[in-house]
Design a protein around this motif. Structure first.
Motif, short mmCIF file in Angstrom:
data_model
loop_
_atom_site.label_atom_id
_atom_site.label_comp_id
_atom_site.label_asym_id
_atom_site.label_seq_id
_atom_site.Cartn_x
_atom_site.Cartn_y
_atom_site.Cartn_z
N GLN A 1 0.82 -1.21 0.00
CA GLN A 1 0.00 0.00 0.00
C GLN A 1 0.86 1.26 0.00
OE1 GLN A 1 -3.28 -0.18 -0.62
NE2 GLN A 1 -3.06 2.04 -0.90
N ALA A 2 1.99 1.20 0.70
CA ALA A 2 2.89 2.36 0.74
C ALA A 2 3.43 2.66 -0.66
CB ALA A 2 4.05 2.08 1.70
N TYR A 3 3.78 1.63 -1.40
CA TYR A 3 4.30 1.82 -2.76
C TYR A 3 3.18 2.26 -3.71
CZ TYR A 3 8.24 -0.93 -0.95
OH TYR A 3 9.29 -1.41 -0.22
N LYS A 4 2.00 1.67 -3.53
CA LYS A 4 0.87 1.98 -4.41
C LYS A 4 0.43 3.44 -4.22
CE LYS A 4 -2.12 0.43 -7.44
NZ LYS A 4 -1.66 0.00 -8.78
N SER A 5 0.49 3.92 -2.99
CA SER A 5 0.01 5.28 -2.69
C SER A 5 0.90 6.37 -3.29
CB SER A 5 -0.09 5.47 -1.17
OG SER A 5 1.19 5.38 -0.59
N THR A 6 2.07 6.01 -3.78
CA THR A 6 2.94 7.01 -4.40
C THR A 6 2.45 7.39 -5.80
OG1 THR A 6 4.40 5.33 -5.41
CG2 THR A 6 4.96 6.09 -3.18
N ASN A 7 1.58 6.53 -6.36
CA ASN A 7 1.04 6.73 -7.72
C ASN A 7 2.13 6.74 -8.80
OD1 ASN A 7 -1.72 6.95 -6.91
ND2 ASN A 7 -1.31 9.03 -6.21
N LYS A 8 3.25 6.09 -8.51
CA LYS A 8 4.34 6.03 -9.49
C LYS A 8 4.31 4.74 -10.32
CE LYS A 8 7.67 8.69 -6.73
NZ LYS A 8 8.98 8.63 -6.01
N PHE A 9 3.50 3.78 -9.86
CA PHE A 9 3.52 2.46 -10.50
C PHE A 9 2.13 2.00 -10.93
CE2 PHE A 9 6.81 2.75 -7.20
CZ PHE A 9 7.95 2.64 -8.00
N ASP A 10 2.07 1.42 -12.12
CA ASP A 10 0.80 0.86 -12.61
C ASP A 10 0.55 -0.53 -12.03
OD1 ASP A 10 -0.08 2.87 -14.84
OD2 ASP A 10 2.08 2.57 -15.11
N GLU A 11 1.62 -1.23 -11.75
CA GLU A 11 1.55 -2.53 -11.09
C GLU A 11 2.71 -2.62 -10.10
OE1 GLU A 11 1.28 -6.20 -13.26
OE2 GLU A 11 -0.03 -5.35 -14.79
N ILE A 12 2.51 -3.44 -9.07
CA ILE A 12 3.60 -3.72 -8.14
C ILE A 12 3.65 -5.24 -7.94
CG2 ILE A 12 4.55 -3.36 -5.82
CD1 ILE A 12 2.84 -0.74 -5.79
N ILE A 13 4.80 -5.80 -8.21
CA ILE A 13 4.95 -7.25 -8.10
C ILE A 13 6.02 -7.60 -7.06
CG2 ILE A 13 4.25 -7.50 -10.51
CD1 ILE A 13 7.15 -8.25 -11.17
N LEU A 14 6.02 -8.86 -6.66
CA LEU A 14 6.96 -9.33 -5.64
C LEU A 14 7.80 -10.48 -6.19
CD1 LEU A 14 7.81 -9.14 -2.60
CD2 LEU A 14 6.08 -10.90 -2.14
N ILE A 15 9.11 -10.39 -5.98
CA ILE A 15 10.01 -11.50 -6.28
C ILE A 15 10.46 -12.09 -4.95
CG2 ILE A 15 12.31 -12.14 -7.14
CD1 ILE A 15 11.97 -10.12 -9.38
N VAL A 16 10.18 -13.38 -4.76
CA VAL A 16 10.65 -14.12 -3.58
C VAL A 16 11.74 -15.07 -4.06
CG1 VAL A 16 10.07 -15.73 -1.74
CG2 VAL A 16 8.41 -13.98 -2.44
N ALA A 17 12.91 -14.99 -3.45
CA ALA A 17 14.06 -15.78 -3.92
C ALA A 17 14.61 -16.68 -2.82
CB ALA A 17 15.16 -14.85 -4.41
N SER A 18 15.19 -17.81 -3.24
CA SER A 18 15.84 -18.72 -2.30
C SER A 18 16.93 -19.48 -3.05
CB SER A 18 14.83 -19.73 -1.72
OG SER A 18 15.50 -20.75 -1.01
N ASN A 19 18.01 -19.79 -2.34
CA ASN A 19 19.02 -20.65 -2.97
C ASN A 19 19.04 -22.02 -2.32
OD1 ASN A 19 20.15 -19.75 -0.60
ND2 ASN A 19 22.07 -19.09 -1.47
N PHE A 20 17.95 -22.39 -1.65
CA PHE A 20 17.80 -23.73 -1.10
C PHE A 20 16.55 -24.45 -1.60
CE2 PHE A 20 20.90 -22.02 1.81
CZ PHE A 20 21.78 -23.08 1.91
N LEU A 21 15.47 -23.72 -1.81
CA LEU A 21 14.24 -24.35 -2.28
C LEU A 21 14.33 -24.52 -3.80
CD1 LEU A 21 11.46 -25.48 -1.86
CD2 LEU A 21 10.56 -23.15 -1.81
N ASN A 22 14.73 -25.70 -4.21
CA ASN A 22 15.03 -26.00 -5.62
C ASN A 22 13.74 -26.19 -6.41
OD1 ASN A 22 15.96 -27.18 -8.05
ND2 ASN A 22 17.72 -28.05 -7.00
N THR A 23 13.63 -25.51 -7.53
CA THR A 23 12.43 -25.62 -8.38
C THR A 23 12.29 -27.01 -8.99
OG1 THR A 23 13.78 -24.69 -10.17
CG2 THR A 23 12.32 -23.18 -9.01
N ARG A 24 13.37 -27.80 -8.95
CA ARG A 24 13.31 -29.15 -9.52
C ARG A 24 12.84 -30.19 -8.51
NH1 ARG A 24 19.05 -30.23 -11.62
NH2 ARG A 24 19.53 -29.11 -9.71
N TYR A 25 12.71 -29.79 -7.23
CA TYR A 25 12.20 -30.72 -6.24
C TYR A 25 10.80 -31.18 -6.64
CZ TYR A 25 15.71 -29.50 -2.68
OH TYR A 25 16.85 -29.32 -1.97
#
Length: 252
Positions: free
Chosen positions: A116-140
């Motif tokens: 909400q803090a980012y959205k209220s700036t009115n600078k972005f049409d969309e706001i997305i999230l990247i969650v990263a890990s170097n242990f949770l393998n996508t091939r599991y």
């Protein structure tokens, strides 16, 4: 302080670059806004001049980070022990990394307040999230069977505010680095997941990493994790083949 911040930005750009192929599939061609480095961590500008803000986080809980940092320190002590006592190798320690079925979900929920803090700036049409890990393998196997559907279902049920969530698995190696779109706010996801055995997900999601230091060896925590995760997959396939053979024999 500035040096630490530069390292943070460099790391976030590295994770963003892994996600670029997925971002292009979603938005088409775009350019990275190099001026956007904080609140949120990055942004891209689309061909139609729309701006997409991107918040970037790692999924590892503090207790896991502390355990791994402790292991790294222990390897130095082990090397001293090797040289003092004349051993060829020594088992340093082991740590259980529990990638439970809500591993990505918990990390994502920790960033809800920022939206909400980012959205209220009115600078972005969309706001997305990247969650990263170097242990949770996508091939599991359990990543596809447990993490993806459970994360989608629970984010959908909670009306997760970010427009999209992209998961990034990173190993500082293009061969293993991968990004996957997990959640899109405009999509509908199944709230009932009868085919998922949550107990099985819990059993499958604990990765034990053992550390053995040898004379002159430099220990890379993540390389060990990668090797052990690959071995876990091999062992799981062997179990399946064994069960299949047993069933075939029973039918005969």
């Amino acid at each position: 302080m500035a040096h630490a911040n530069d390292k943070k930005i460099e790391f976030e750009r590295y994770l963003l670059n892994i996600a670029v192929p997925v971002l292009k599939k979603i938005y088409g061609d775009f350019k990275i806004d190099e001026s956007q480095k904080d609140k949120p961590d990055a942004a891209i500008i689309l061909k139609n001049n729309k701006r997409v803000g991107i918040e970037i986080i790692t999924a590892e809980p503090e207790e896991v980070k502390k355990s791994l940092n402790g292991i790294k320190s222990a390897t130095k002590l082990a090397e001293e022990k090797i040289f003092k006592e004349g051993h060829n190798s020594v088992l340093v320690n082991r740590v259980d990394v529990n990638h439970n079925e809500e591993y990505i979900l918990i990390a994502a929920q920790n960033k809800i307040g920022k939206y909400q803090a980012y959205k209220s700036t009115n600078k972005f049409d969309e706001i997305i999230l990247i969650v990263a890990s170097n242990f949770l393998n996508t091939r599991y196997e359990y990543f596809k069977k447990c993490h993806i559907p459970i994360t989608q279902s629970k984010l959908y049920e909670a009306k997760f505010p970010y427009d999209k969530l992209i998961y990034v698995y990173f190993q500082n190696n293009p061969k293993f680095d991968e990004a996957i779109l997990i959640y899109d706010k405009n999509e509908k996801y199944n709230l009932n997941l009868p085919s998922i055995n949550n107990q099985k997900c819990k059993e499958m999601s604990t990765q034990t990493i053992s550390f053995i230091v040898r004379v002159g060896q430099t220990v890379n925590v993540h390389e060990i994790a990668e090797k052990e995760s690959t071995q876990d997959e091999v062992n799981e396939k062997r179990k399946k083949r064994k069960k299949k053979k047993q069933k075939t024999k029973e039918k005969e």
